[in-house]
Design an enzyme around this catalytic site. Sequence first.
Site, PDB file in Angstrom:
ATOM      1  CD1 TRP A 447      -5.818  45.677  24.162  1.00  0.00           C
ATOM      2  CD2 TRP A 447      -6.318  47.186  25.895  1.00  0.00           C
ATOM      3  NE1 TRP A 447      -5.147  47.137  23.910  1.00  0.00           N
ATOM      4  CE2 TRP A 447      -5.258  47.818  24.982  1.00  0.00           C
ATOM      5  CE3 TRP A 447      -6.817  47.985  26.999  1.00  0.00           C
ATOM      6  CZ2 TRP A 447      -4.997  49.285  25.104  1.00  0.00           C
ATOM      7  CZ3 TRP A 447      -6.554  49.144  27.079  1.00  0.00           C
ATOM      8  CH2 TRP A 447      -5.596  49.794  26.014  1.00  0.00           C
ATOM      9  CG  ASP A 448     -13.395  41.073  27.013  1.00  0.00           C
ATOM     10  OD1 ASP A 448     -13.955  41.725  28.088  1.00  0.00           O
ATOM     11  OD2 ASP A 448     -13.617  40.132  26.622  1.00  0.00           O
ATOM     12  CG  MET A 449      -7.097  43.660  29.305  1.00  0.00           C
ATOM     13  SD  MET A 449      -6.421  41.786  29.519  1.00  0.00           S
ATOM     14  CE  MET A 449      -7.349  40.805  28.049  1.00  0.00           C
ATOM     15  CG  ASP A 450     -13.987  41.458  31.765  1.00  0.00           C
ATOM     16  OD1 ASP A 450     -13.101  40.793  31.568  1.00  0.00           O
ATOM     17  OD2 ASP A 450     -14.786  41.250  31.585  1.00  0.00           O
ATOM     18  CE  LYS A 475     -11.570  38.458  30.927  1.00  0.00           C
ATOM     19  NZ  LYS A 475     -12.322  38.950  29.534  1.00  0.00           N
TER      20      LYS A 475
END
Length: 769
Positions: A447-450, A475
Amino acid sequence: MLAIGVYFLLGGIWLTVLGGSPFYVLSGGFLLGTAWLLYKKSAYALLVYATLLLVTLVWALFERGLDFWSLVPRLDILGPLGLVLLLYVATGSLRAPVRVPMMFLSGTVVVGLAVLMVSTLHDPYDVAGTIDRPPVESGGPVASKDWTAWGGSGLGNHYSALTQITAENVKHLKLAWEFRTGDFRGASDSGETTNEATPLKIGNVLYTCSAHQIVFALDAATGRLKWKYDPHIVSRPEFQHLTCRGVSYHETKPGATTIDGVPAPQDCPERIFLPTNDARMIALDAETGKPCESFGQHGEISLKEYEDVTIPGFYEGTSPPVVTDQVLIMGGCVIDNWSTHEPSGAIRGFDIYTGKLLWAFDASNPDPNEMPSATHHFTPSSPNSWAVSAVDENLGLVYVPLGTQDPDIWGGNRTVASERYDSSLVALDVKTGKLRWSYQNVHHDLWDMDLPSQPALVDVTTAAGKVPAIYIPAKTGNIFVLDRRNGHLIVPAPETKVPQGAAPGDHLSPTQPFSDLSFRPRAILTDADMWGATSFDQLMCRIIFKRLRYEGPFTPPSTQGTLAYPGDVGMFEWGGVGIDPGRQIMIANPTSIPFVQRLVPRGPNNPAQPGATLPAGSETGVQPMFGTPFGVNLNVFLSPLGLPCMAPPWGTIAAVDLKTHKIVWQHRIGTIQDSSPVPLPIKVGTPMLGGPLVTAGGLAFLSSTLDDYIRAFDVRTGKMVWQDRLPAGGQSDPMSYEADGRQFIVTTDGGHQTFGTKMGDYIRAYTLQ
């Protein structure tokens, strides 16, 4: 009436079939009945319409309560139509008797207006509270006149111990000076051109940079230019970013040596380090602005060395490096979602005097500390760190927030080794780069939850006594709180079951960590949470929502289209949080904007291999993800009119008591003044890019909202006590320092191209007058 009735009826049937609210079918029927009766000139049309208004009001209150901004799109078409009907009756066009129907309709309209007026006095999202705690001198660093690192210090607290400006006298804050860089976006620049710099202040000089990485040294008291340095970066439209968040500073102490024990060079006793978007690191003499000859090749080193992929703009230095006595530590920004073969995001430690590579932490390498050579390059697509890191030199640790192995949205071909540190905070030994501990904020991140923010380091009091803590904004809206010595959790973050059902060829983690300290959404969204400027686009938002896959946080990406909430931008971003260590208060400004992630299978319009054309510089729209079975289309969840489909607030400012780790107060912040055809300062709570400044004077300053304002808040209650209009968007973190006996507040106001704020080139300083 007929047209609106048909729209509501057909749209309502569609929504009902999808499992949404049947109300629009009912309202469409009432509107068609009203239209027929009007055609027949029957006064019963007023009774039917008044009944619809009353039912609508009850339904709206049932779904959203006294939430003004949620009531408006449910009533903003039907309410004015009721007024039009009353005017229609006044012309005598309807057959008698009209007196009773007219009274019924008039009364219903008045009740609706009264409910709207009452709802303006109540904000269901507001949390009122007070932290009336005096500062404790031993709780924070000694008051400093300077601002020596991007986050104030290496601790990343975004805190100034100066006390001259207070909640009582901040109303006297006025503009002291303004400097214009003259640096604007050009035709060959990225579509994401931004001005996000937080200046440094050392001695009598302010150091900052502009979007093209031009460095400016200004007199801190007057804003007059002392020198500037232009690195003449190579800029191209396909760059994903064109920004400079700041520079770093190093002072050579008496008797200093390199890490090898050799006496430090005599040139450049004070240095400014500048990372560039074309992958260089430049060392400048802080006094003159000239390159330091002893560093690398005539003052610069390449950050592309030992990389397999060297396409310009695929690796960018967007955030300032960490500076310690002997080691310069640098991460970097790697292009998102281009392919499985991108530049490595390896973290590197350099000799601060010579630029020699001392160590590497290549997260995807089975041996992350393996040094590169002519025969061994860094691992392509290894997790990168594009945000600012924090450092505790007493512990000898640098705390690095990592992203994911690219591409972000599909991970079926990732290996166990490559995912060990994905979306993790890694604590590395400053001198060797060896891992001391790590904490993963998302497992198998799709989910691009870096981790997007600089961590904040502060000592907190727990049941076990005073503990050196680290606060990690994510995030996801979680704030993970750990003992920074060993990575042990201070605030619980239990593993919790999450939705399953990955895209073909991929897999999912059955659980994810959910911190007890969090701003994440507590309830799963329903179509009742949808919004819009009018009833028309709110209905369409409900339909769009019901057609997407959504089962709460961590719903996996899909070809159907998945609603990702929190979205890719995240509830926290690079601005970080502010902490008053004396009062033990954290100030945060979370943002809530859902995204839509739609996997696109390979086909004629989605080739498996890159062609001759490089991608445009954007993080939204179609992303190719070459080397995987899918591309991905990423977009903000918007209505057909281009407004957020989720009801506001989209941005708030809040305080957390670090003694209890509870949210004490939270208020929406930001107006639609600069983002609406109706330029009124109506407070809805807007998205933000940039974080807060907290001062020992009991204030929090914020300039990052969608409207062009800098604001000050009393940290005790969150009450806004001062604001000033900015000439451009303030998407940056403010800072503070003392010069000539006066405390200054400084903000960079240059706007953000893709965020949609007004572009400019301003550095502005405020002081009491």
